[in-house]
Structure formats: C-alpha cells, structure tokens
Design a protein around this motif. Structure first.
Motif, PDB file in Angstrom:
ATOM      1  N   SER A  63      60.611  53.988  90.356  1.00 26.87           N
ATOM      2  CA  SER A  63      60.540  54.387  91.767  1.00 26.87           C
ATOM      3  C   SER A  63      60.621  55.890  91.946  1.00 26.87           C
ATOM      4  N   GLY A  64      61.236  56.573  90.977  1.00 29.57           N
ATOM      5  CA  GLY A  64      61.443  58.010  91.118  1.00 29.57           C
ATOM      6  C   GLY A  64      62.712  58.364  91.866  1.00 29.57           C
ATOM      7  N   ILE A  65      63.382  57.361  92.427  1.00 28.02           N
ATOM      8  CA  ILE A  65      64.689  57.592  93.056  1.00 28.02           C
ATOM      9  C   ILE A  65      65.708  57.452  91.927  1.00 28.02           C
ATOM     10  N   ILE A  66      65.965  58.544  91.219  1.00 28.50           N
ATOM     11  CA  ILE A  66      66.727  58.485  89.977  1.00 28.50           C
ATOM     12  C   ILE A  66      68.118  59.091  90.099  1.00 28.50           C
ATOM     13  N   ASN A  67      68.480  59.595  91.272  1.00 26.99           N
ATOM     14  CA  ASN A  67      69.858  60.025  91.504  1.00 26.99           C
ATOM     15  C   ASN A  67      70.116  60.039  93.006  1.00 26.99           C
ATOM     16  N   ASN A  68      71.363  60.242  93.371  1.00 30.01           N
ATOM     17  CA  ASN A  68      71.747  60.151  94.778  1.00 30.01           C
ATOM     18  C   ASN A  68      71.283  61.338  95.611  1.00 30.01           C
ATOM     19  N   SER A  69      70.849  62.407  94.958  1.00 26.12           N
ATOM     20  CA  SER A  69      70.454  63.615  95.685  1.00 26.12           C
ATOM     21  C   SER A  69      68.995  63.606  96.115  1.00 26.12           C
ATOM     22  N   ILE A  70      68.235  62.627  95.650  1.00 28.54           N
ATOM     23  CA  ILE A  70      66.819  62.554  96.036  1.00 28.54           C
ATOM     24  C   ILE A  70      66.723  61.915  97.408  1.00 28.54           C
ATOM     25  N   ASN A  71      66.394  62.725  98.378  1.00 29.82           N
ATOM     26  CA  ASN A  71      66.374  62.291  99.774  1.00 29.82           C
ATOM     27  C   ASN A  71      64.936  62.310 100.287  1.00 29.82           C
ATOM     28  N   ARG A  72      64.303  61.168 100.201  1.00 32.79           N
ATOM     29  CA  ARG A  72      62.948  61.002 100.724  1.00 32.79           C
ATOM     30  C   ARG A  72      62.735  59.549 101.068  1.00 32.79           C
ATOM     31  N   LEU A  73      61.701  59.297 101.850  1.00 30.85           N
ATOM     32  CA  LEU A  73      61.341  57.924 102.160  1.00 30.85           C
ATOM     33  C   LEU A  73      60.853  57.209 100.905  1.00 30.85           C
ATOM     34  N   SER A  74      61.111  55.933 100.841  1.00 32.99           N
ATOM     35  CA  SER A  74      60.583  55.114  99.767  1.00 32.99           C
ATOM     36  C   SER A  74      59.058  55.137  99.803  1.00 32.99           C
ATOM     37  N   SER A  75      58.453  55.184  98.632  1.00 32.67           N
ATOM     38  CA  SER A  75      56.989  55.143  98.542  1.00 32.67           C
ATOM     39  C   SER A  75      56.472  53.747  98.214  1.00 32.67           C
ATOM     40  N   SER A  76      57.357  52.771  98.203  1.00 34.36           N
ATOM     41  CA  SER A  76      56.990  51.402  97.832  1.00 34.36           C
ATOM     42  C   SER A  76      57.141  50.457  99.022  1.00 34.36           C
ATOM     43  N   THR A  77      56.458  49.344  98.963  1.00 32.45           N
ATOM     44  CA  THR A  77      56.712  48.290  99.942  1.00 32.45           C
ATOM     45  C   THR A  77      58.110  47.721  99.690  1.00 32.45           C
TER      46      THR A  77
END
Length: 272
Positions: A63-77
């Motif tokens: 997913s690329g959400i690999i730590n708590n500091s990554i603040n972005r919208l999910s790119s997946s359904t």
C-alpha cells in the motif's frame, strides 16, 4: 438475511491479553455464540499501515502506508468506498487517521470531527484526535451513529488499550484492565447488535510489548485476536489472515466483484 456488518478494532490489543482478560467475549465463545481466531498482523506492526490493511486488504509494503507519519488518502479501494459505491451506508466512530485515509486530509477537527456527508467514503463519522479519548465515550459515539443512521457498515475504533500499553507496557495491570474495560463496554452493546442481526468482528491492528511500543516481529506485537459473532460465520477452525478482513467484510455486506482476498472457510454455507 441481514448483510450489515460492525467491525470493532480495539487498538493495540495483544492476543493473549484478549484471551485472558476479556470475560464477556470469551463467554460468548464458550457458549458457542462466538469464535476466536489468532491472527498474525502484517509488518510493520504499526497503526496507520494496519488500518489501511484492515480496510483495503493490502499489506503495508504494497500500500505504501509503511509508517504512522505518512499522511495521505488511501490509493486503494476500501470497504468504505466499495460499500458507498454500492449504495450502502457507511459510518465510523474512530481515530482521526481513518478520516485522513478515507475522507480527506489533513484532518481539521472543526470541519471533520463530526461528519455527515453522503459523498464521503465514511459518510457519517464521530472522529477523535487524542489517544486518551475515553473508550466509554467512543462506544457511545458508535451506538449513536448506529441508531441515527442505521449504517450497513460501521467501524468502531477505541484507543485506550493502546494508550495504556504505551504508558505502562504489555505486562502491566493498567494495560490488562484497559482490555477488561473495553470488554465491559462491549457487553452493554453487543447483545443488542446480535439481536438486530449484525455480523460482528472484533479484532486489533497490532499488539504490544514490554518496551511500551510495537512495530516489530515478536509474537507480543504481531498476534492479535479475531472474535466473530453472527449466523453468517462458520465458527469452524480455520486460518484467519489480517489481509482477509476487508474481503470478509465485503462478502458479509453482499458486495459483488470486490476482488479482495478472504478465506471462505470463515463463512457459513449461506455466505459462500
């Protein structure tokens, strides 16, 4: 047949503590009304990456959400987006990172704390942004959303178990008692949810260690519970994966062509 689902994510709850300290949920298990599975979390065993895993079925490394500091919208359904696209109603009483993953980011507490917007993936929300926000209040927020909006998919996400673990560690009385309190709060609500026909899953994002943290590969950090309650479940021994929770939710909701992985052995005959 009721296709409505409630997913309860008890943040930071270790499997063994759930097994030993949560008398109500384990009482349902002993009476044959619930089943308990041991789930190994994906890595890293951190919150925001595993929120994304639970709601999209993707491992953090994918997913690329690999730590708590990554603040972005999910790119997946996600379960939220797929349900909304199918015309279902979605709701969440949850930490504000869920709002940032599935609605809009950055989180603005004045704008986003109370959300009611059918164009959003999480259409109705009560979000909080302090880890010490009382679990008792959070469960009341969830029940308010359930009664007012009658959502098809409801996420319930309290934080006090995780907060106690970070302050006192896995082996502390404070951590174990936080789990016991959540079990008591659930006992006041869950019987009505069952009576109303909801399919209910109670799980966690990650566990906790005696360093008062998580993120690594130890059993204390990675082993979490999955309690399932409802007539749609098989209640038979089988493997349960964290990456299957999203697909399992979609199956229970009656969504078609969701393309999410799930183990059909977790579901009863009527759900296959």
């Amino acid at each position: 047949m009721n296709n409505k689902v409630i997913l309860v994510v008890l943040d930071g709850l270790n499997y063994q503590v759930a097994h030993d300290c949560m008398g109500y949920l384990n009482g349902l298990k002993e009476s044959g009304q619930a089943s308990l599975y041991k789930v190994q979390t994906e890595l890293p065993s951190m919150s925001r990456p595993l929120y994304e895993c639970l709601l999209t079925g993707q491992k953090p490394i994918d997913s690329g959400i690999i730590n708590n500091s990554i603040n972005r919208l999910s790119s997946s359904t996600s379960t939220f987006s797929l349900a909304r696209e199918a015309g279902l109603c979605t709701a969440a009483a949850a930490y504000h990172w869920f709002s940032e993953l599935y609605n809009r980011t950055p989180y603005d507490p004045v704008r986003d704390r109370f959300t009611s917007d059918v164009s959003m993936n999480i259409q109705h929300g009560c979000f909080y942004h302090q880890d010490q926000y009382p679990d008792e209040h959070l469960f009341l927020d969830a029940e308010y959303l359930r009664r007012k909006y009658d959502p098809d998919f409801l996420l319930v996400h309290p934080m006090n178990i995780d907060d106690a673990g970070h302050k006192f560690g896995l082996s502390s009385s404070q951590y174990r008692n936080a789990a016991r309190r959540s079990d008591t709060y659930l006992s006041s609500l869950l019987s009505d949810w069952v009576y109303q026909g909801y399919q209910i899953m109670v799980t966690s994002d990650h566990g906790m260690n005696d360093d008062r943290s998580h993120g690594g590969t130890t059993a204390e950090e990675r082993e979490v519970p999955l309690f399932v309650i409802g007539e749609r479940f098989s209640h038979q021994p089988c493997e349960a994966k964290q990456t299957d929770i999203c697909g399992l939710s979609c199956e229970l909701l009656g969504l078609n062509d969701h393309e999410k992985s799930f183990n059909p052995d977790l579901l009863g005959f009527a759900s296959k």
